[in-house]
Scaffold this motif. Structure first.
Motif, PDB file in Angstrom:
ATOM      1  N   ALA A  96      -0.990   0.726  15.272  1.00  0.00           N
ATOM      2  CA  ALA A  96      -1.738   1.167  14.092  1.00  0.00           C
ATOM      3  C   ALA A  96      -2.708   0.083  13.637  1.00  0.00           C
ATOM      4  CB  ALA A  96      -0.766   1.523  12.963  1.00  0.00           C
ATOM      5  N   ASN A  97      -2.249  -1.151  13.664  1.00  0.00           N
ATOM      6  CA  ASN A  97      -3.086  -2.272  13.230  1.00  0.00           C
ATOM      7  C   ASN A  97      -4.297  -2.434  14.144  1.00  0.00           C
ATOM      8  OD1 ASN A  97      -3.692  -4.360  11.478  1.00  0.00           O
ATOM      9  ND2 ASN A  97      -2.418  -5.830  12.542  1.00  0.00           N
ATOM     10  N   HIS A  98      -4.093  -2.304  15.446  1.00  0.00           N
ATOM     11  CA  HIS A  98      -5.210  -2.424  16.390  1.00  0.00           C
ATOM     12  C   HIS A  98      -6.160  -1.229  16.285  1.00  0.00           C
ATOM     13  CE1 HIS A  98      -3.751  -6.047  18.200  1.00  0.00           C
ATOM     14  NE2 HIS A  98      -2.589  -5.491  18.478  1.00  0.00           N
ATOM     15  N   GLY A  99      -5.644  -0.113  15.795  1.00  0.00           N
ATOM     16  CA  GLY A  99      -6.473   1.071  15.612  1.00  0.00           C
ATOM     17  C   GLY A  99      -7.097   1.145  14.228  1.00  0.00           C
TER      18      GLY A  99
ATOM     19  N   GLU B  22      -5.729   1.204  11.393  1.00  0.00           N
ATOM     20  CA  GLU B  22      -4.941   1.963  10.410  1.00  0.00           C
ATOM     21  C   GLU B  22      -4.025   0.976   9.691  1.00  0.00           C
ATOM     22  OE1 GLU B  22      -3.277   5.776  11.677  1.00  0.00           O
ATOM     23  OE2 GLU B  22      -4.242   5.368  13.611  1.00  0.00           O
ATOM     24  N   ARG B  23      -4.638   0.141   8.877  1.00  0.00           N
ATOM     25  CA  ARG B  23      -3.924  -0.978   8.259  1.00  0.00           C
ATOM     26  C   ARG B  23      -2.793  -0.538   7.345  1.00  0.00           C
ATOM     27  NH1 ARG B  23      -6.094  -4.612  11.761  1.00  0.00           N
ATOM     28  NH2 ARG B  23      -8.293  -4.893  11.398  1.00  0.00           N
ATOM     29  N   ALA B  24      -3.021   0.469   6.527  1.00  0.00           N
ATOM     30  CA  ALA B  24      -1.973   0.924   5.610  1.00  0.00           C
ATOM     31  C   ALA B  24      -0.775   1.465   6.402  1.00  0.00           C
ATOM     32  CB  ALA B  24      -2.510   1.980   4.663  1.00  0.00           C
ATOM     33  N   ARG B  25      -1.057   2.176   7.483  1.00  0.00           N
ATOM     34  CA  ARG B  25       0.019   2.699   8.336  1.00  0.00           C
ATOM     35  C   ARG B  25       0.794   1.549   8.981  1.00  0.00           C
ATOM     36  NH1 ARG B  25       3.849   5.969   9.189  1.00  0.00           N
ATOM     37  NH2 ARG B  25       4.180   6.623  11.310  1.00  0.00           N
ATOM     38  N   ALA B  26       0.067   0.512   9.406  1.00  0.00           N
ATOM     39  CA  ALA B  26       0.720  -0.657  10.012  1.00  0.00           C
ATOM     40  C   ALA B  26       1.695  -1.286   9.023  1.00  0.00           C
ATOM     41  CB  ALA B  26      -0.320  -1.670  10.476  1.00  0.00           C
ATOM     42  N   VAL B  27       1.252  -1.475   7.786  1.00  0.00           N
ATOM     43  CA  VAL B  27       2.116  -2.057   6.756  1.00  0.00           C
ATOM     44  C   VAL B  27       3.347  -1.178   6.548  1.00  0.00           C
ATOM     45  CG1 VAL B  27       2.280  -2.636   4.298  1.00  0.00           C
ATOM     46  CG2 VAL B  27       0.247  -3.303   5.607  1.00  0.00           C
ATOM     47  N   ALA B  28       3.141   0.133   6.517  1.00  0.00           N
ATOM     48  CA  ALA B  28       4.255   1.064   6.314  1.00  0.00           C
ATOM     49  C   ALA B  28       5.262   1.010   7.458  1.00  0.00           C
ATOM     50  CB  ALA B  28       3.722   2.488   6.154  1.00  0.00           C
ATOM     51  N   LEU B  29       4.821   0.619   8.640  1.00  0.00           N
ATOM     52  CA  LEU B  29       5.736   0.496   9.784  1.00  0.00           C
ATOM     53  C   LEU B  29       6.385  -0.890   9.839  1.00  0.00           C
ATOM     54  CD1 LEU B  29       3.481   2.382  12.296  1.00  0.00           C
ATOM     55  CD2 LEU B  29       5.791   3.084  11.640  1.00  0.00           C
TER      56      LEU B  29
ATOM     57  N   LYS C 151       2.176 -10.606  10.369  1.00  0.00           N
ATOM     58  CA  LYS C 151       1.392  -9.440  10.803  1.00  0.00           C
ATOM     59  C   LYS C 151       1.192  -8.482   9.635  1.00  0.00           C
ATOM     60  CE  LYS C 151       2.912  -9.208  15.612  1.00  0.00           C
ATOM     61  NZ  LYS C 151       3.383  -8.278  16.643  1.00  0.00           N
ATOM     62  N   ARG C 152       2.259  -8.268   8.865  1.00  0.00           N
ATOM     63  CA  ARG C 152       2.189  -7.372   7.708  1.00  0.00           C
ATOM     64  C   ARG C 152       1.193  -7.903   6.680  1.00  0.00           C
ATOM     65  NH1 ARG C 152       3.567  -6.972   2.632  1.00  0.00           N
ATOM     66  NH2 ARG C 152       4.266  -4.995   1.774  1.00  0.00           N
ATOM     67  N   ALA C 153       1.254  -9.202   6.418  1.00  0.00           N
ATOM     68  CA  ALA C 153       0.358  -9.804   5.426  1.00  0.00           C
ATOM     69  C   ALA C 153      -1.105  -9.686   5.849  1.00  0.00           C
ATOM     70  CB  ALA C 153       0.730 -11.264   5.204  1.00  0.00           C
ATOM     71  N   VAL C 154      -1.366  -9.910   7.131  1.00  0.00           N
ATOM     72  CA  VAL C 154      -2.743  -9.815   7.634  1.00  0.00           C
ATOM     73  C   VAL C 154      -3.231  -8.367   7.551  1.00  0.00           C
ATOM     74  CG1 VAL C 154      -4.183 -10.053   9.696  1.00  0.00           C
ATOM     75  CG2 VAL C 154      -2.572 -11.866   9.074  1.00  0.00           C
ATOM     76  N   ALA C 155      -2.383  -7.418   7.940  1.00  0.00           N
ATOM     77  CA  ALA C 155      -2.763  -6.000   7.868  1.00  0.00           C
ATOM     78  C   ALA C 155      -2.996  -5.582   6.417  1.00  0.00           C
ATOM     79  CB  ALA C 155      -1.686  -5.129   8.506  1.00  0.00           C
ATOM     80  N   LEU C 156      -2.145  -6.039   5.516  1.00  0.00           N
ATOM     81  CA  LEU C 156      -2.287  -5.703   4.104  1.00  0.00           C
ATOM     82  C   LEU C 156      -3.581  -6.282   3.539  1.00  0.00           C
ATOM     83  CD1 LEU C 156      -1.015  -4.338   1.664  1.00  0.00           C
ATOM     84  CD2 LEU C 156       0.223  -6.452   1.219  1.00  0.00           C
ATOM     85  N   GLN C 157      -3.885  -7.512   3.906  1.00  0.00           N
ATOM     86  CA  GLN C 157      -5.122  -8.126   3.429  1.00  0.00           C
ATOM     87  C   GLN C 157      -6.347  -7.391   3.977  1.00  0.00           C
ATOM     88  OE1 GLN C 157      -5.661 -12.230   4.452  1.00  0.00           O
ATOM     89  NE2 GLN C 157      -7.216 -12.524   2.895  1.00  0.00           N
ATOM     90  N   ALA C 158      -6.316  -7.039   5.264  1.00  0.00           N
ATOM     91  CA  ALA C 158      -7.440  -6.306   5.862  1.00  0.00           C
ATOM     92  C   ALA C 158      -7.600  -4.946   5.190  1.00  0.00           C
ATOM     93  CB  ALA C 158      -7.221  -6.139   7.362  1.00  0.00           C
ATOM     94  N   TRP C 159      -6.487  -4.284   4.906  1.00  0.00           N
ATOM     95  CA  TRP C 159      -6.546  -2.987   4.226  1.00  0.00           C
ATOM     96  C   TRP C 159      -7.158  -3.153   2.833  1.00  0.00           C
ATOM     97  CZ3 TRP C 159      -4.041  -1.558  -0.309  1.00  0.00           C
ATOM     98  CH2 TRP C 159      -4.210  -0.214  -0.667  1.00  0.00           C
ATOM     99  N   ALA C 160      -6.710  -4.163   2.099  1.00  0.00           N
ATOM    100  CA  ALA C 160      -7.231  -4.384   0.749  1.00  0.00           C
ATOM    101  C   ALA C 160      -8.732  -4.661   0.781  1.00  0.00           C
ATOM    102  CB  ALA C 160      -6.488  -5.541   0.079  1.00  0.00           C
ATOM    103  N   HIS C 161      -9.175  -5.459   1.746  1.00  0.00           N
ATOM    104  CA  HIS C 161     -10.603  -5.741   1.847  1.00  0.00           C
ATOM    105  C   HIS C 161     -11.397  -4.477   2.163  1.00  0.00           C
ATOM    106  CE1 HIS C 161     -11.009 -10.024   1.264  1.00  0.00           C
ATOM    107  NE2 HIS C 161      -9.879 -10.182   1.929  1.00  0.00           N
TER     108      HIS C 161
END
Length: 97
Positions: free
Chosen positions: A26-29, A31-38, A60-70
Motif C-alpha cells: 500500500a505504501n509503495h502504491g 496509499e499511505r492511509a491504508r499502509a498506516v491502517a495495516l 515505516k508507519r511514521a513515514v507513511a503517516l507523514q507522507a499522508w499528512a503532507h
C-alpha cells in the motif's frame, strides 16, 4: 485475510508478516492511509516480541503517516489557492464572464 487466518491459527509472527507486507504494498502504491491502517495491527502483534522489528515497522508507519499528512495538506492548500483565485476573478460590483 491471510493475517486474520494466521492470527486465529495462533501464528502471530506470520500474521504480522502478512500485515507488514500488505502495508508495504500500500505504501509503495501511494496509499499511505491504508499502509498506516495495516501497520497498526502489525505493531500490536509485534509488541513485546521483537523490539528491533517493531521499531522498523513503527518507522515505516511514521513515514507513511507523514507522507499522508503532507498529501492532505497539499490538497488542502490547492483548494485554498483555487478559492482565492475564484474570489479574485469575481470582484464586488463586477459581473462574471
Amino acid at each position: 485475510m491471510l493475517a486474520r487466518h494466521w492470527r486465529e491459527a495462533g501464528d502471530l509472527e506470520r500474521a504480522a508478516t502478512c500485515l507488514i507486507d500488505a502495508g508495504d504494498q500500500a505504501n509503495h502504491g501511494w496509499e499511505r492511509a491504508r499502509a498506516v491502517a495495516l501497520y497498526d495491527p502489525a505493531l500490536e502483534l509485534l509488541a513485546g516480541r521483537d523490539p528491533r522489528r517493531w521499531r522498523r515497522v513503527n518507522l515505516k508507519r511514521a513515514v507513511a503517516l507523514q507522507a499522508w499528512a503532507h498529501s492532505v495538506l497539499d490538497v488542502g492548500h490547492l483548494r485554498v489557492d483555487r478559492m482565492d483565485e475564484a474570489a479574485g476573478a469575481v470582484r464586488p460590483g463586477s459581473r462574471p464572464g
